[in-house]
Write an enzyme that holds these catalytic residues in place. Structure first.
Site, PDB file in Angstrom:
ATOM      1  CB  SER A  21      -0.897   0.023   1.245  1.00  0.00           C
ATOM      2  OG  SER A  21      -1.726  -1.104   1.295  1.00  0.00           O
ATOM      3  NE  ARG A  44       1.765   4.441   9.775  1.00  0.00           N
ATOM      4  CZ  ARG A  44       1.748   3.111   9.637  1.00  0.00           C
ATOM      5  NH1 ARG A  44       0.663   2.422   9.917  1.00  0.00           N
ATOM      6  NH2 ARG A  44       2.816   2.459   9.234  1.00  0.00           N
ATOM      7  CG  HIS A  47      -2.185   2.781   4.899  1.00  0.00           C
ATOM      8  ND1 HIS A  47      -2.351   2.266   6.159  1.00  0.00           N
ATOM      9  CD2 HIS A  47      -2.140   1.714   4.067  1.00  0.00           C
ATOM     10  CE1 HIS A  47      -2.392   0.949   6.093  1.00  0.00           C
ATOM     11  NE2 HIS A  47      -2.259   0.584   4.834  1.00  0.00           N
TER      12      HIS A  47
END
Lengths: 216, 216
Positions: A21, A44, A47
């Site tokens: 990812s 993040r 994500h």
């Protein structure tokens, strides 16, 4: 076709899913304005949201990432505005440095005081937080009223947060509360616009905690 | 200027913020393909994400909303894939009908079994869930592997969910798992693409619970 076989390539281990990812995110994001210290936080957040628009609109006070890492490494408290943020933050990394993740919004004294003053529990929970968590990280993903109250206390010298992560989501007061946050000259991480929320704020804290751990 | 006065118009009560937000959402969304039963779910998802693109891409099985309301009203369990989803769902409305919101991913037996089989806790938690929560609502916002395992069990006749709310967020397997969910002929709520997550799934469940309560 055997259904289990058909799905085999999709059921990989969580760690593999995460690295793959992160590769995709870096590739699709392309050029960006973030420093090498800021980028892991943005990565993040993307994500956790699959939202590049949100990611591109993250705004950092220049000292924010360093301040966040330092607060975690010195065991300062992390204050969550709601329970979803509290449970989402990975605890072992925080506890390793002596810290904790606390939420005050459902405390009986907070609920009582909010009723008495005819105001929101979010506001009163921030007043309690500044007494309990000086120098801590404030992770606010939901209530603009909580963020605005914290900003007021900072301006009036009542609060000294180590870092404010202020990304309340919503259509009323959310973007405005973030505009006010960006005017402060203390460490903050925020975003432009209406988006945000628990998962996004959790992602930011977890990114900082991972960086704090790596520095160890 | 007095700071408190300056912010006065922003610190309204949560209930007022919510109704004003819903007005803005309806106005900005404009024309949409959703039925009057589906719209409250979409509206609450947009409220929780400030993301109209996500809202427009929600997909309902024709019987989904009715099935969700019925499951709640008959006290069926709600299964959350992770703790963030569990804590986000408003409990009093669910408990009023005898239901509960459960999460199995951190149960010791689930963790042990996942280790033994070298697979994800998410997958094993779904295997436990189908034993514990027949006819329940499965609220999956994070792990594509959990959703894929649940789909497999439905296809093989091992699971009979009342409703699957499947909106895992992510870059690997998330969109694919939702594509598989849409092929099922049982009640589901999902979305197209990578977006989703805990807050979105929580919003969907809370919308259904509010509708279940209104019907009472």
């Amino acid at each position: 076709m055997d259904f289990k076989t058909e799905f085999k390539p999709l059921t990989v281990q969580p760690q593999e899913i995460e690295s793959k990812s992160f590769e995709i995110i870096t590739e699709e994001l392309g050029e960006h304005p973030f420093t090498p210290e800021q980028y892991p936080v943005v990565q993040r957040i993307i994500h956790a949201s699959a939202d590049f628009e949100l990611g591109r609109n993250i705004v950092f006070h220049p000292g924010a990432v360093e301040a966040g890492i330092e607060a975690i490494r010195s065991g300062k408290k992390i204050v969550a505005d709601v329970q979803m943020v509290q449970v989402g933050i990975s605890k072992p990394r925080i506890q390793k440095f002596g810290g904790s993740v606390d939420v005050y919004i459902s405390d009986p004294d907070v609920m009582e005081e909010a009723k008495r003053l005819n105001t929101t529990r979010a506001i009163i929970s921030m007043r309690k937080a500044v007494r309990e968590a000086e120098g801590g990280i404030y992770a606010i993903g939901n209530a603009p009223t909580a963020l605005l109250e914290l900003i007021r206390m900072v301006k009036e010298g009542e609060a000294k947060p180590g870092l404010i992560i202020g990304m309340p989501v919503g259509f009323v007061s959310a973007a405005e509360s973030k505009d006010e946050l960006r005017k402060l000259d203390i460490p903050f991480i925020t975003n432009l616009g209406r988006k945000g929320g628990s998962t996004v704020v959790v992602a930011a804290v977890n990114a900082l905690a991972i960086m704090a751990e790596k520095k160890a």
